[in-house]
Design an enzyme around this catalytic site. Structure first.
Site, PDB file in Angstrom:
ATOM      1  N   GLU A 251       9.233  17.194  14.306  1.00 39.79           N
ATOM      2  CA  GLU A 251       9.872  16.846  13.040  1.00 39.79           C
ATOM      3  C   GLU A 251       9.499  17.904  11.992  1.00 39.79           C
ATOM      4  OE1 GLU A 251       8.406  13.234  11.188  1.00 39.79           O
ATOM      5  OE2 GLU A 251      10.453  12.661  10.696  1.00 39.79           O
TER       6      GLU A 251
ATOM      7  N   CYS B 291      13.775  10.798   7.165  1.00 36.92           N
ATOM      8  CA  CYS B 291      13.673  10.473   8.590  1.00 36.92           C
ATOM      9  C   CYS B 291      15.016  10.663   9.276  1.00 36.92           C
ATOM     10  CB  CYS B 291      13.213   9.038   8.737  1.00 36.92           C
ATOM     11  SG  CYS B 291      14.264   7.907   7.828  1.00 36.92           S
TER      12      CYS B 291
ATOM     13  N   LYS C 120       0.882  -1.177   0.000  1.00 33.60           N
ATOM     14  CA  LYS C 120       0.000   0.000   0.000  1.00 33.60           C
ATOM     15  C   LYS C 120       0.914   1.220   0.000  1.00 33.60           C
ATOM     16  CE  LYS C 120      -1.983   3.092   1.753  1.00 33.60           C
ATOM     17  NZ  LYS C 120      -1.815   4.503   1.297  1.00 33.60           N
TER      18      LYS C 120
ATOM     19  N   GLU D   2       8.815   1.873  11.227  1.00 33.72           N
ATOM     20  CA  GLU D   2       9.916   2.845  11.105  1.00 33.72           C
ATOM     21  C   GLU D   2       9.267   4.213  11.061  1.00 33.72           C
ATOM     22  OE1 GLU D   2      12.996   2.237  11.368  1.00 33.72           O
ATOM     23  OE2 GLU D   2      13.091   0.086  11.022  1.00 33.72           O
TER      24      GLU D   2
HETATM   25  N1  NAD Z   1      11.974   5.779  10.365  1.00 32.35           N
HETATM   26  C1  NAD Z   1      12.091   5.713   9.055  1.00 32.35           C
HETATM   27  O1  NAD Z   1      12.812   4.886   8.510  1.00 32.35           O
HETATM   28  C2  NAD Z   1      11.316   6.669   8.179  1.00 32.35           C
HETATM   29  C3  NAD Z   1      11.671   6.773   6.840  1.00 32.35           C
HETATM   30  C4  NAD Z   1      10.957   7.643   6.028  1.00 32.35           C
HETATM   31  C5  NAD Z   1       9.888   8.391   6.530  1.00 32.35           C
HETATM   32  N2  NAD Z   1       9.570   8.279   7.828  1.00 32.35           N
HETATM   33  C6  NAD Z   1       8.494   9.096   8.384  1.00 32.35           C
HETATM   34  O2  NAD Z   1       7.376   9.144   7.503  1.00 32.35           O
HETATM   35  C7  NAD Z   1       6.680  10.365   7.665  1.00 32.35           C
HETATM   36  C8  NAD Z   1       6.369  10.964   6.306  1.00 32.35           C
HETATM   37  O3  NAD Z   1       5.648  10.068   5.546  1.00 32.35           O
HETATM   38  P1  NAD Z   1       4.051  10.142   5.363  1.00 32.35           P
HETATM   39  O4  NAD Z   1       3.588  11.538   5.556  1.00 32.35           O
HETATM   40  O5  NAD Z   1       3.714   9.428   4.126  1.00 32.35           O
HETATM   41  O6  NAD Z   1       3.557   9.312   6.625  1.00 32.35           O
HETATM   42  P2  NAD Z   1       2.058   8.870   6.984  1.00 32.35           P
HETATM   43  O7  NAD Z   1       2.141   8.291   8.340  1.00 32.35           O
HETATM   44  O8  NAD Z   1       1.096   9.943   6.733  1.00 32.35           O
HETATM   45  O9  NAD Z   1       1.718   7.745   5.897  1.00 32.35           O
HETATM   46  C9  NAD Z   1       2.524   6.603   5.741  1.00 32.35           C
HETATM   47  C10 NAD Z   1       1.678   5.516   5.091  1.00 32.35           C
HETATM   48  O10 NAD Z   1       0.692   5.065   6.017  1.00 32.35           O
HETATM   49  C11 NAD Z   1      -0.591   5.076   5.384  1.00 32.35           C
HETATM   50  N3  NAD Z   1      -1.614   5.243   6.428  1.00 32.35           N
HETATM   51  C12 NAD Z   1      -2.159   6.395   6.887  1.00 32.35           C
HETATM   52  N4  NAD Z   1      -3.058   6.118   7.860  1.00 32.35           N
HETATM   53  C13 NAD Z   1      -3.073   4.774   8.022  1.00 32.35           C
HETATM   54  C14 NAD Z   1      -3.777   3.880   8.885  1.00 32.35           C
HETATM   55  N5  NAD Z   1      -4.654   4.326   9.790  1.00 32.35           N
HETATM   56  N6  NAD Z   1      -3.528   2.556   8.790  1.00 32.35           N
HETATM   57  C15 NAD Z   1      -2.630   2.088   7.894  1.00 32.35           C
HETATM   58  N7  NAD Z   1      -1.937   2.888   7.038  1.00 32.35           N
HETATM   59  C16 NAD Z   1      -2.151   4.213   7.112  1.00 32.35           C
HETATM   60  C17 NAD Z   1      -0.485   6.211   4.400  1.00 32.35           C
HETATM   61  O11 NAD Z   1      -1.510   6.145   3.425  1.00 32.35           O
HETATM   62  C18 NAD Z   1       0.914   5.980   3.851  1.00 32.35           C
HETATM   63  O12 NAD Z   1       0.910   4.950   2.888  1.00 32.35           O
HETATM   64  C19 NAD Z   1       7.594  11.234   8.496  1.00 32.35           C
HETATM   65  O13 NAD Z   1       7.131  11.277   9.818  1.00 32.35           O
HETATM   66  C20 NAD Z   1       8.926  10.508   8.453  1.00 32.35           C
HETATM   67  O14 NAD Z   1       9.786  10.719   9.509  1.00 32.35           O
HETATM   68  C21 NAD Z   1      10.252   7.435   8.665  1.00 32.35           C
HETATM   69  C1  BTL Z   2      16.884   6.607   5.185  1.00 33.62           C
HETATM   70  N1  BTL Z   2      16.374   7.165   3.954  1.00 33.62           N
HETATM   71  C2  BTL Z   2      17.134   8.356   3.635  1.00 33.62           C
HETATM   72  C3  BTL Z   2      16.452   6.230   2.842  1.00 33.62           C
HETATM   73  C4  BTL Z   2      14.968   7.394   4.111  1.00 33.62           C
HETATM   74  C5  BTL Z   2      14.494   8.030   5.315  1.00 33.62           C
HETATM   75  O1  BTL Z   2      13.573   8.801   5.229  1.00 33.62           O
END
Ligand code: NAD
Ligand code: BTL
Length: 490
Positions: free
Chosen positions: A394, A292, A184, A258
């Protein structure tokens, strides 16, 4: 650079769900439009899945699990490697879609596609190394061994900042261990992960092993809650991660999350300042800070604070900004969403209102070409403190706030004063400081004098609100396996 024929071939289409190797419209014929962050114009439409479509995808993944998991590891390795070889031939196409929908310049988008193939190949090699072990037992006629078996159907939920790379981190170990998946992708950038999965299937991954359902968070929720999904791997915000934990509580399925980060960088008086400035600028601004593992806040020793700021600013001001679809080799593109740009503007305004000093950036770049898209200049702030949003929330944007410290214990305390614990950076030439500080930092990864956070061979796991469960390295394999102890008496 993307030529106009490539751009034309990728835009203006309708993309179906990918279920059992077939592209199909959603059961209620609904569509979701994907927009360009550079121009604000529509790029394409994707089918928006219903719970019925999610169920269909899961059922096909369940059926495919029987044959895929039964293959010898060496056979799966061969199939996966052949598939990634095919994906590499499609890197322009998939990277082009990523540049269009995510905003990352084409060269970097293309690089994300090929490095994702490398990562999946790393796991393909692990398919033959899912080994068990034999125990010595309490009696001669008792035998005991431990084996690992794939968990089953996995729901892989991904974000928009690295839409293919963060999918490959999950797909690699899932496919290698014999699991089947329903992906997804985020609704913001669904095209490149969809095309990546499609290319893997064209390259020989059997129908039903990889399925893709697009749509909003509700589609992700339907996947998480589906009783036939044995494991959920998600990268995204802490807010969504907590919702997923609550949703799976009633079913007790395996989960890895993550989540967000707010990564500190400590720069000591003895550090190589040029190296520190280069890495901080790279980690703070690359992908417009939408990572992230971005450097979100810097603690510089008072004696080198001004020099460090000057050098980070010099790097920031040299970065070229453009529409990465047209200027494929520029350093920075637009931010991906209007909301993320607004959050950056809010964080900078809040910091300035509370007394921060702006050294560079802090606005859209000058020029007509930047006014429509979500552009912002790399920004450096000083005189920052813990009351400012930018120091604890963040930002997910190209902003580097720099605070100072006099004693290393003060820097450690400030670095750990966060609800997040994903990555931390330290710059020093002193071995004792390296040992003391890396031990003390509350973070799943600590990089000393370098910024290469993610390598295939090392485990990646957040602490605190940054989530739990491993990605990367051999440890991630076990996120997709169940352990079985077999005890036999004759
Ligand atoms: N720790 C890591 O490795 C890492 C890496 C990249 C991004 N991130 C984090 O991701 C965030 C940015 O990404 P985003 O805005 O797409 O995140 P998000 O949490 O809004 O969405 C992530 C995914 O979850 C889905 N989703 C939303 N609500 C859901 C639910 N209730 N149940 C299941 N799935 C659901 C979304 O449609 C999307 O596919 C930032 O906070 C960033 O730090 C973390
Ligand atoms: C770790 N990296 C840079 C691939 C994705 C994190 O958001």
């Amino acid at each position: 650079m993307m030529n106009s024929a490539l751009i034309e071939s990728l835009t203006g289409k309708d993309w179906g769900l990918l279920i059992k190797g077939q592209s199909k419209a959603s059961s209620d014929q609904s569509w979701h439009t994907v927009f360009s962050p550079a121009t604000g114009k529509p790029i394409a439409r994707v089918a928006a899945a219903t719970p019925k479509d999610v169920d269909e995808a899961v059922q096909h993944a369940k059926t495919a699990f029987t044959s895929w998991s039964a293959l010898p590891g060496a056979e799966r390795e061969k199939i996966i490697r052949k598939a990634t070889a095919h994906v590499r031939t499609q890197a322009d196409h998939i990277g082009g879609l990523m540049a269009l929908e995510q905003g990352k310049p084409f060269a970097q988008s293309r690089g994300e596609v090929t490095s994702s193939c490398d990562l999946i190949d790393y796991y393909a090699a692990e398919a033959v190394r899912v080994e068990g072990y034999v125990n010595s037992t309490e009696k001669n006629n008792l035998y005991s061994w431990v084996i690992y078996q794939p968990v089953g159907v996995c729901g892989l939920i991904t974000p928009w900042n690295y839409p293919v790379s963060l999918l490959s981190w999950k797909l690699g170990p899932a496919l290698a261990t014999g699991c089947t998946v329903v992906v997804k992708p985020t609704e913001v950038t669904p095209l490149s992960p969809l095309a990546f999965c499609q290319a893997l299937i064209e390259g020989g991954i059997p129908a039903g092993v990889i399925n893709v359902v697009m749509g909003s968070g509700a589609v992700g929720a339907a996947l998480v809650e589906h009783p036939a999904v044995a494991k959920v791997a998600m990268t995204g915000s802490t807010h969504t991660g907590k919702k997923i934990m609550a949703a799976v509580a009633g079913q007790l399925k395996k989960v890895s999350l993550e989540l967000g980060g707010h990564c500190p960088a400590i720069v000591c008086a003895d550090a190589d300042i040029d190296n520190a400035a280069e890495i901080i600028a790279y980690k703070g601004f690359r992908n417009m800070g939408q990572s992230c593992s971005s450097v979100n806040r810097v603690y510089a020793h008072a004696s080198i604070h001004d020099e460090l700021i000057e050098k980070i600013c010099a790097k920031a001001e040299k970065m070229s900004i453009g529409d990465g679809v047209i200027e494929g080799n520029c350093d920075l593109g637009p931010m991906t969403t209007a909301e993320t740009l607004q959050k950056v503007e809010r964080h900078v305004a809040d910091a300035l209102a509370k007394g921060a000093q702006l050294h560079t950036g802090g606005a859209k770049p000058a020029g007509d070409q930047y006014q429509t898209g979500h552009y912002y200049t790399p920004t450096v702030l000083s005189k920052v403190n813990r009351d400012m949003l930018v120091m604890y929330e963040e930002t997910f944007g190209p902003v580097v706030p720099v605070d100072s410290f006099d004693h290393i214990n003060e820097a450690i305390h400030k670095a750990n004063d966060s609800t997040f614990g994903l990555c931390a950076y330290l710059f020093t030439r002193d071995f004792a400081t390296t040992m003391q500080v890396s031990q003390a930092l509350e973070s799943g990864t600590v990089c000393v004098n370098n910024g290469a956070v993610n390598t295939a061979y090392a485990p990646y796991e957040g602490w605190k609100d940054s989530g739990f469960g491993f990605e990367l390295s051999r440890k991630a394999i076990f996120e997709y396996l169940k352990t079985k102890h077999v005890k036999v008496g004759f």
